[in-house]
Write an enzyme that holds these catalytic residues in place. Structure first.
Site, PDB file in Angstrom:
ATOM      1  N   GLY A 139       0.833  -1.219   0.000  1.00  0.00           N
ATOM      2  CA  GLY A 139       0.000   0.000   0.000  1.00  0.00           C
ATOM      3  C   GLY A 139       0.860   1.259   0.000  1.00  0.00           C
ATOM      4  O   GLY A 139       0.539   2.253   0.659  1.00  0.00           O
ATOM      5  N   SER A 195       1.938   3.235  -2.645  1.00  0.00           N
ATOM      6  CA  SER A 195       1.937   4.196  -3.751  1.00  0.00           C
ATOM      7  C   SER A 195       0.680   5.058  -3.774  1.00  0.00           C
ATOM      8  O   SER A 195      -0.269   4.759  -4.502  1.00  0.00           O
ATOM      9  CB  SER A 195       2.064   3.445  -5.079  1.00  0.00           C
ATOM     10  N   ALA A 214      -4.872   0.778  -7.207  1.00  0.00           N
ATOM     11  CA  ALA A 214      -4.749  -0.655  -6.882  1.00  0.00           C
ATOM     12  C   ALA A 214      -3.825  -0.852  -5.682  1.00  0.00           C
ATOM     13  O   ALA A 214      -4.098  -1.683  -4.802  1.00  0.00           O
ATOM     14  CB  ALA A 214      -4.225  -1.431  -8.086  1.00  0.00           C
ATOM     15  N   HIS A 258       9.728   4.035  -1.362  1.00  0.00           N
ATOM     16  CA  HIS A 258      10.038   2.623  -1.642  1.00  0.00           C
ATOM     17  C   HIS A 258      10.620   2.412  -3.035  1.00  0.00           C
ATOM     18  O   HIS A 258      11.255   1.394  -3.287  1.00  0.00           O
ATOM     19  CB  HIS A 258       8.786   1.753  -1.456  1.00  0.00           C
ATOM     20  N   ARG A 259      10.395   3.378  -3.940  1.00  0.00           N
ATOM     21  CA  ARG A 259      10.931   3.220  -5.295  1.00  0.00           C
ATOM     22  C   ARG A 259      12.250   3.988  -5.473  1.00  0.00           C
ATOM     23  O   ARG A 259      13.015   3.697  -6.388  1.00  0.00           O
ATOM     24  CB  ARG A 259       9.903   3.664  -6.340  1.00  0.00           C
ATOM     25  N   GLU A 305      10.261   8.843 -14.001  1.00  0.00           N
ATOM     26  CA  GLU A 305       9.660   7.523 -13.795  1.00  0.00           C
ATOM     27  C   GLU A 305       9.975   6.565 -14.947  1.00  0.00           C
ATOM     28  O   GLU A 305       9.347   5.516 -15.095  1.00  0.00           O
ATOM     29  CB  GLU A 305       8.145   7.674 -13.600  1.00  0.00           C
ATOM     30  N   HIS A 350       0.961   7.073 -14.282  1.00  0.00           N
ATOM     31  CA  HIS A 350       1.985   7.067 -15.336  1.00  0.00           C
ATOM     32  C   HIS A 350       1.268   7.177 -16.679  1.00  0.00           C
ATOM     33  O   HIS A 350       0.124   6.725 -16.814  1.00  0.00           O
ATOM     34  CB  HIS A 350       2.781   5.751 -15.341  1.00  0.00           C
ATOM     35  N   CYS A 391       3.615  -2.480 -17.739  1.00  0.00           N
ATOM     36  CA  CYS A 391       4.489  -2.095 -16.613  1.00  0.00           C
ATOM     37  C   CYS A 391       5.581  -3.126 -16.401  1.00  0.00           C
ATOM     38  O   CYS A 391       6.650  -2.813 -15.894  1.00  0.00           O
ATOM     39  CB  CYS A 391       3.698  -2.030 -15.305  1.00  0.00           C
TER      40      CYS A 391
HETATM   41  O1  SUG Z   1       5.004   2.812  -8.959  1.00  0.00           O
HETATM   42  N1  SUG Z   1       3.279   0.080  -7.633  1.00  0.00           N
HETATM   43  C1  SUG Z   1       3.962   0.687  -8.755  1.00  0.00           C
HETATM   44  C2  SUG Z   1       3.274   0.305 -10.034  1.00  0.00           C
HETATM   45  C3  SUG Z   1       4.096   0.670 -11.226  1.00  0.00           C
HETATM   46  C4  SUG Z   1       3.356   0.507 -12.505  1.00  0.00           C
HETATM   47  N2  SUG Z   1       4.184   0.818 -13.582  1.00  0.00           N
HETATM   48  C5  SUG Z   1       3.810   1.440 -14.718  1.00  0.00           C
HETATM   49  N3  SUG Z   1       2.669   2.058 -14.823  1.00  0.00           N
HETATM   50  N4  SUG Z   1       4.639   1.449 -15.676  1.00  0.00           N
HETATM   51  C6  SUG Z   1       3.995   2.216  -8.591  1.00  0.00           C
HETATM   52  O2  SUG Z   1       2.999   2.794  -8.164  1.00  0.00           O
HETATM   53  C7  SUG Z   1       2.992  -0.586  -5.329  1.00  0.00           C
HETATM   54  C8  SUG Z   1       3.834  -1.124  -4.220  1.00  0.00           C
HETATM   55  C9  SUG Z   1       3.040  -1.525  -3.021  1.00  0.00           C
HETATM   56  O3  SUG Z   1       2.017  -0.911  -2.724  1.00  0.00           O
HETATM   57  O4  SUG Z   1       3.484  -2.481  -2.353  1.00  0.00           O
HETATM   58  C10 SUG Z   1       3.805   0.083  -6.420  1.00  0.00           C
HETATM   59  O5  SUG Z   1       4.884   0.591  -6.160  1.00  0.00           O
END
Ligand code: SUG
Length: 448
Positions: A20, A22, A27, A137-138, A174, A250, A372
Site C-alpha cells: 500500500g 503508492s 490498486a 520505496h521506489r 519515472e 503514469h 508495466c
Molecule cells: O510505482 N506500484 C507501482 C506500479 C508501477 C506501474 N508501472 C507502470 N505504470 N509502468 C507504482 O505505483 C505498489 C507497491 C506496493 O504498494 O506495495 C507500487 O509501487
C-alpha cells in the site's frame, strides 16, 4: 539498419507483497495488507514471457532486486543485526518495513528510459535509470537497476548506462512508463514522446490537485539531452492533471504506442488533441510517413474503466509477419465496455490485428499491468549479439526459471511474514542461484 524490439520483463521476486505504498495508484492503495502469492506472481509473469516468445517476439528477463533493502532502515537509525532491525521495524514503523521489502522493481517500465542507437547522435543505445524519487520505496531502486543494466549491456562502444538524474522533485523521473518511441521500422529514425505531469519552471501550466505528478517537464528535457537526441525528434507533452487525479499515475495507464501506431484516450493530454496532431506532424517530418492514431473516446471507455482494466497498459507488439497484437490483462476481457471496444478494433480496420488476454492478477493488484512489467529495448542485430546472453528468454531458460520459482518461492505471504528473518535468508539463497542461472555475475550486494 534492421533492428528488433526486445521486451525485458521484470521477474517477480520471492517476497512479492502488497505494501500500500503508492499514493495515487488506486490498486496499490486498495490492496494494502492483502496476502500475496509470490510463486503465482512469478509464474504469471513467466507465462506472459513464454507466450510472447512463442509468438516470435524477442523476449528477455530482468532480474528482481534483493529485498529487504535494510540499508534504508539503517540510514534512519535502526541498528543491530538484521533480525533485530526487522523486529524493530515491524513494531515501530511497519510502513518502513514494507518500503524495505517493496516488490516494485518488478515493474521494469519504470527501471529506465531507453533510446535506441538510430535516434542518438553518438550511435549508441542510451539508458538512464529512473530516480523514482516521488516514492520512498521506489527511490531505492536505481543503484541496483544501474548495476543490472551494466551487467546486461556491458559493451561501452554500443551502450551507455547513465547515472539516474539527481533525486529531487524538480527532476522527478519515472522512466519508460512516460516515454514512447514511434518509428516506421524499429531501426529507422523515429520520434520520442516524453510525457510529464507538471513543470517546475512553468507552474501556471497546472498540476493535479489530489495525487502527485511524478514526472516533470524538466526531467524530460534533461533525458532528451543526455540521450543525445536531435531536438526535432523530441516531443514533450503534459498529461492532463485531471486524469492523474483519477489514478493515471503514469502515462502508460492512458496511452501506448508501437512503431507507426499510437493508441490513446481522448482525455490523456492537457492540450488535448493538439498534442497528438503535433506528434503526427513531427512524425511525418522525420519519417515521411503517416502516424496511425487510435483515439479512444470517453463515450466508449471512461477514464475510471481505463484505470481499473488497464486497457492502455497493454503491450502493442509487432509479430514476425508484420501484424500487430494487443497483449492485454484479463481485467479488460471481464469489463463489457472494454471487451466490446477491443473486439471492434480487432474486427474493424484499426491497426490492431489480434488480442491476447493474460491473467496477471498478482501484478495488477499492485497497480502493474502487462506494459508495466516490461522494459522495451530496440537493438540492431549486432547490439543484440553484444548483450549478456543468459538473460535471453528461450525454452531452456523458461524451464530452469519455472523449476527455480517452484522450488524457492512461497505461495502465501502476509504483512506479518515480512518480519521473519527466514524470509530474508530464503530470498538471498534464491537470488544467489538466479545470478548463476542468468550468468550475470555479482549484481547484488549481500553476502551469503
Ligand atoms: O510505482 N506500484 C507501482 C506500479 C508501477 C506501474 N508501472 C507502470 N505504470 N509502468 C507504482 O505505483 C505498489 C507497491 C506496493 O504498494 O506495495 C507500487 O509501487
Amino acid at each position: 539498419m534492421t533492428a528488433r524490439e526486445y521486451n525485458f520483463d521484470g521477474l517477480v521476486g520471492p517476497s512479492h507483497n502488497y505494501g500500500g505504498l503508492s499514493f495515487g495508484n488506486i490498486a496499490s492503495e486498495v490492496n494494502e495488507g492483502s496476502s500475496s502469492n509470490p510463486r503465482q506472481a512469478a509464474l504469471q509473469g513467466l507465462s506472459k514471457m513464454r507466450t510472447l516468445h512463442t509468438l516470435g517476439v524477442p523476449q528477455a528477463v530482468f532480474p528482481p532486486h534483493m529485498r529487504p533493502e535494510l540499508s534504508l532502515a539503517r540510514r534512519m537509525g535502526f541498528d543491530g543485526d538484521d533480525a533485530k532491525v526487522l523486529g524493530d521495524l515491524a513494531r515501530e514503523f511497519p510502513m518502513l518495513l514494507a518500503a524495505c521489502y517493496s516488490a516494485s522493481a518488478m515493474w521494469t517500465a519504470n527501471a529506465a528510459t531507453v533510446s535506441p542507437s538510430a535516434d542518438s547522435a553518438d550511435g549508441r543505445v542510451h539508458f538512464t535509470p529512473a530516480n523514482l524519487q516521488n516514492k520512498l520505496h521506489r527511490s531505492i531502486e536505481h543503484p541496483t537497476t544501474r548495476r543490472i543494466l551494466q551487467a546486461i549491456f556491458r559493451d561501452e562502444d554500443r551502450f551507455v548506462v547513465h547515472e539516474a538524474l539527481p533525486s529531487t522533485a524538480a527532476l522527478g523521473d519515472e522512466g519508460a512508463a512516460n516515454h514512447t518511441r514511434l518509428a516506421p521500422e524499429y531501426g529507422a529514425r523515429g520520434v520520442q514522446l516524453f510525457v510529464y505531469g507538471e513543470s517546475i519552471t512553468r507552474p501556471k501550466d497546472g498540476r493535479p490537485k489530489l495525487y502527485p505528478a511524478r514526472q516533470t517537464m524538466e526531467s524530460c528535457m534533461v533525458l532528451a539531452r543526455l540521450h543525445k537526441l536531435r531536438p526535432e525528434q523530441v516531443v514533450l507533452a503534459q498529461q492532463a492533471p485531471e486524469v492523474i487525479d483519477q489514478g493515471v499515475f503514469h502515462n502508460d495507464v492512458i496511452s501506448v504506442g508501437n512503431r507507426d501506431t499510437f493508441f490513446f484516450h481522448e482525455k490523456a493530454f492537457a492540450q488535448g488533441r493538439a498534442v497528438v496532431e503535433a506528434l503526427a506532424e513531427r512524425y511525418h517530418a522525420i519519417t515521411g510517413e503517416v502516424l496511425k492514431r487510435i483515439e479512444v473516446p470517453e463515450a466508449a471507455v471512461k477514464v475510471p474503466d481505463a484505470v481499473s482494466t488497464y486497457l492502455f497498459n497493454s503491450q502493442l507488439v509487432t509479430l514476425p509477419d508484420g501484424r500487430t497484437a494487443l497483449i492485454a490483462p484479463t481485467e479488460c476481457e471481464q469489463n463489457d465496455a472494454v471487451r466490446s471496444y477491443v473486439a471492434s478494433l480487432v474486427e474493424g480496420d484499426a491497426p490492431i490485428d489480434e488480442v491476447h488476454y493474460f491473467d496477471l492478477r498478482q501484478s495488477m493488484q499492485g497497480g502493474g499491468g502487462p506494459a508495466c512489467l516490461r522494459l522495451r529495448v530496440v537493438l540492431t542485430e549486432a547490439e543484440a549479439q553484444a548483450i549478456t546472453p543468459g538473460v535471453r528468454f528461450d525454452d531452456a531458460l523458461d524451464a530452469k526459471l519455472t523449476a527455480w520459482v517452484e522450488k524457492r518461492y512461497r505461495d502465501r505471504l502476509s504483512p506479518a511474514d515480512l518480519a521473519d528473518p527466514q524470509l530474508m535468508l530464503e530470498s538471498q539463497v534464491a537470488l544467489d542461484e538466479l545470478t548463476t542461472l542468468l550468468g550475470l555475475g555479482s549484481i547484488y550486494e549481500f553476502q551469503l
